[in-house]
Design an enzyme around this catalytic site. Structure first.
Site, PDB file in Angstrom:
ATOM      1  N   MET A 165      -4.027 -14.938  19.759  1.00 46.03           N
ATOM      2  CA  MET A 165      -5.033 -15.992  19.537  1.00 46.03           C
ATOM      3  C   MET A 165      -4.473 -17.160  18.735  1.00 46.03           C
ATOM      4  SD  MET A 165      -8.604 -14.002  18.896  1.00 46.03           S
ATOM      5  CE  MET A 165      -9.487 -15.549  18.697  1.00 46.03           C
TER       6      MET A 165
ATOM      7  N   ARG B 155      -2.688  10.547   4.271  1.00 45.43           N
ATOM      8  CA  ARG B 155      -3.155  10.098   5.599  1.00 45.43           C
ATOM      9  C   ARG B 155      -4.580   9.570   5.501  1.00 45.43           C
ATOM     10  NH1 ARG B 155      -0.923  15.535   8.718  1.00 45.43           N
ATOM     11  NH2 ARG B 155       1.243  14.865   8.963  1.00 45.43           N
TER      12      ARG B 155
ATOM     13  N   ASN C 288      17.506  15.100  10.596  1.00 41.15           N
ATOM     14  CA  ASN C 288      17.252  15.858  11.832  1.00 41.15           C
ATOM     15  C   ASN C 288      15.910  16.580  11.851  1.00 41.15           C
ATOM     16  OD1 ASN C 288      19.684  15.137  13.119  1.00 41.15           O
ATOM     17  ND2 ASN C 288      20.776  16.557  11.783  1.00 41.15           N
TER      18      ASN C 288
ATOM     19  N   SER D 132       9.296  14.920  12.577  1.00 46.76           N
ATOM     20  CA  SER D 132       7.998  15.510  12.934  1.00 46.76           C
ATOM     21  C   SER D 132       7.964  17.005  12.646  1.00 46.76           C
ATOM     22  CB  SER D 132       7.709  15.276  14.427  1.00 46.76           C
ATOM     23  OG  SER D 132       7.603  13.891  14.673  1.00 46.76           O
TER      24      SER D 132
ATOM     25  N   ILE E  23      12.806   7.398   2.926  1.00 45.34           N
ATOM     26  CA  ILE E  23      11.943   7.716   1.784  1.00 45.34           C
ATOM     27  C   ILE E  23      11.466   6.424   1.099  1.00 45.34           C
ATOM     28  CG2 ILE E  23      11.781   9.028  -0.363  1.00 45.34           C
ATOM     29  CD1 ILE E  23      12.224  10.699   2.299  1.00 45.34           C
TER      30      ILE E  23
ATOM     31  N   ARG F 104       0.840  -1.219   0.000  1.00 46.37           N
ATOM     32  CA  ARG F 104       0.000   0.000   0.000  1.00 46.37           C
ATOM     33  C   ARG F 104       0.867   1.258   0.000  1.00 46.37           C
ATOM     34  NH1 ARG F 104       0.506   3.574   2.977  1.00 46.37           N
ATOM     35  NH2 ARG F 104       0.130   2.451   4.897  1.00 46.37           N
TER      36      ARG F 104
ATOM     37  N   GLU G 284       3.847   9.423   8.133  1.00 48.72           N
ATOM     38  CA  GLU G 284       2.700  10.297   7.800  1.00 48.72           C
ATOM     39  C   GLU G 284       2.177  11.018   9.040  1.00 48.72           C
ATOM     40  OE1 GLU G 284       1.434  10.818   4.861  1.00 48.72           O
ATOM     41  OE2 GLU G 284       1.907   9.076   3.594  1.00 48.72           O
TER      42      GLU G 284
ATOM     43  N   PHE H 198       8.655  10.656  -2.491  1.00 49.10           N
ATOM     44  CA  PHE H 198       8.319  11.962  -1.901  1.00 49.10           C
ATOM     45  C   PHE H 198       9.327  12.256  -0.801  1.00 49.10           C
ATOM     46  CE2 PHE H 198       5.953  14.118   1.571  1.00 49.10           C
ATOM     47  CZ  PHE H 198       5.280  15.133   0.914  1.00 49.10           C
ATOM     48  N   GLY H 199      10.116  13.288  -0.968  1.00 51.55           N
ATOM     49  CA  GLY H 199      11.173  13.572  -0.001  1.00 51.55           C
ATOM     50  C   GLY H 199      10.850  14.778   0.861  1.00 51.55           C
TER      51      GLY H 199
END
Ligand code: TGC
Ligand code: FAD
Length: 406
Positions: free
Chosen positions: A359, A265, A156, A159, A184, A111, A385, A150-151
């Protein structure tokens, strides 16, 4: 006393066929139109034919099956919402979500390949590019002739992408790009990279960088325990001469990559649901076949509790996805609404994967069943993301009006 050898237990035999049945406890199918069901059926068949028979081997061997790129192009998994004149599917956002759900039901890494191409490469070229750029890149990306990446993230600045250091200088007849990106998806195989970098005034822009440009390299990131069938790497730019016509002209600032992330997202909220559905369905099937204390383990209340709670969370997440898809189609979905869905659905998928793995007992840790792979994959999905924490802070900002990021 029951005799219980691996040979005697059907549940312990390797799954050789993909018998997935999707849970639909609240008849959400009634909310889908014929096109949605057709698209979902086509991708479900594709995943059963092209992904699930091979995915364990690819993941165990950390192998990215490059031939899947063309196949995704043929089945229409790249850029479903991009207009058909550019090679896209011209579909709505619910169809896009269902495609992501079905592919991630097979594997989150698969995906990733599709959602990066559609939401993070084709979307910015379509949305922020000019007509020449759209015509040059979109049909090749839609068909799978080219793979993109997508870069945004840097060593560093994860977020906090606004602090990025990658930069370009105007040299008159070209731009000179320097810096590096990390983590990436698709980068080791990509022909095209949409790269976010600062100009001399510190303003962020998108640039299209092509493989083969001098000074541009894409080292592979090794030793991942998660998303092993997806190729991850760096993007390194050492005095790369980027033609001026490769700058995306129609939007600048951090808002541009963040708009792309809204679309990706959204797709991940559906995708994580697909992984959760696969774990639930596998555990349900196993619980009915695995005998302990002379009964199927599904006859024990503790196991029923796990299944009931999984189905409850899946049903809630399905409704969140469907409603968010409707808002996306009306152009009304907000970043915070998307954050709620991404954060919630990845979290419940991880919880479901962990419970489902238990389980299956010891069998749950093997590659004979998909659960441990989904669980390990989802540890990346909860981080990329926008991390679980960052989405909580986006919601906190929305609720209080006070940003708590810094
Ligand atoms: P902040 O000050 O809030 O915003 C900066 C500017 O952007 C505008 N903006 C948006 N515009 C459009 N759409 C959105 N969703 C927007 N969100 C914000 C905002 O209005 C502002 O505009 P202006 O004109 O005032 O400058 O930015 P901040 O620096 O405080 O950061 C906010 C924060 C932390 C939420 C943001 O940086 C963030 O989301 N960080 C997480 C980074 C992230 O998600 N990275 C993902 C990298 S890609 C990836 O992981 C791909 S994985 C692919 C796969 O394999 O599937
Ligand atoms: P950090 O930002 O260093 O965060 C570390 C921890 O600190 C996290 O728990 C985080 O929640 C927490 N934290 C950070 N800031 C705050 C705060 N303000 N308040 C509270 N807690 C905070 N990026 C791309 O650009 N393109 C891609 O294709 C891509 N693919 C990826 C594929 C994989 C397999 C992975 C793992 C990552 C990928 N990423 C990609 C990068 C991904 O988006 C980043 O890993 C993510 O944004 C987090 O950044 P970081 O890893 O630097 O963590």
């Amino acid at each position: 006393m029951s005799v219980n050898t691996p040979e005697a237990s059907t549940a312990q035999k390797r799954i050789s066929t993909d018998a997935f049945e999707a849970p639909d406890f609240y008849n959400i199918d009634d909310l889908l139109n014929e096109e949605h069901k057709l698209v979902r059926g086509a991708i479900r068949d594709f995943v059963k034919r092209e992904i699930t028979p091979y995915i364990e081997e690819w993941a165990q061997n950390a192998h990215f099956p490059y031939e899947i790129v063309r196949k995704f192009g043929e089945v229409g998994a790249f850029g479903p919402t991009i207009p058909q004149e550019y090679g896209g599917g011209g579909m709505d956002y619910i169809s896009y979500g269902l495609i992501m759900q079905e592919i991630e039901r097979g594997d989150s890494g698969m995906r990733s390949t599709a959602s990066v191409q559609g939401s993070l490469v084709m979307y910015p070229i379509y949305k922020f590019g000019n007509e020449e750029q759209r015509k040059k890149y979109l049909p090749k990306l839609a068909s799978g002739e080219w793979l993109g990446c997508f870069g945004l993230t840097e060593p560093n600045h994860g977020s906090n992408p606004g602090g990025m250091l990658t930069n370009f200088k105007d040299m008159g007849d070209h731009y000179l790009l320097n810096g590096s990106k990390m983590w990436i998806s698709n980068s080791p195989h990509a022909q095209v990279a949409v790269v976010w970098a600062k100009d001399e005034s510190g303003r962020i822009h998108g640039l299209i960088v092509e493989r083969g440009m001098e000074g541009f390299s894409t080292p592979t990131t090794h030793n991942k325990w998660s998303l092993r069938a997806s190729a991850t790497g760096e993007l390194v730019f050492q005095d790369v001469k980027v033609p001026k016509e490769n700058l995306l002209p129609n939007k600048s600032g951090l808002g541009a990559p963040l708009m792309c992330l809204d679309s990706a997202r959204y797709g991940i909220s559906w995708g994580a649901l697909g992984a959760a559905m696969d774990c639930y369905d596998t555990a349900r099937r196993y619980a009915l076949e695995r005998i302990q204390f002379d009964k199927p383990i599904g006859a024990f209340q503790l196991q029923q509790k796990k299944l009931a709670e999984m189905l409850t969370e899946i049903t809630k997440a399905q409704l969140v996805c469907w409603r968010l898809g409707s808002l996306m189609d009306q152009g009304k979905a907000t970043t915070a609404q998307i954050s709620l869905a991404k954060r919630n659905n990845v979290e419940i998928a991880l919880q479901i994967a962990r419970e489902a793995r238990q389980m299956l007992g010891g069998m749950g840790i093997t590659g004979d069943y998909p659960i441990m792979r989904h669980m390990a994959n989802l540890e990346s999905v909860v981080t990329y993301e926008g991390t679980h924490d960052i989405h909580l802070l986006i919601l906190g900002h929305e609720i209080t009006g006070i940003p708590a990021f810094k």
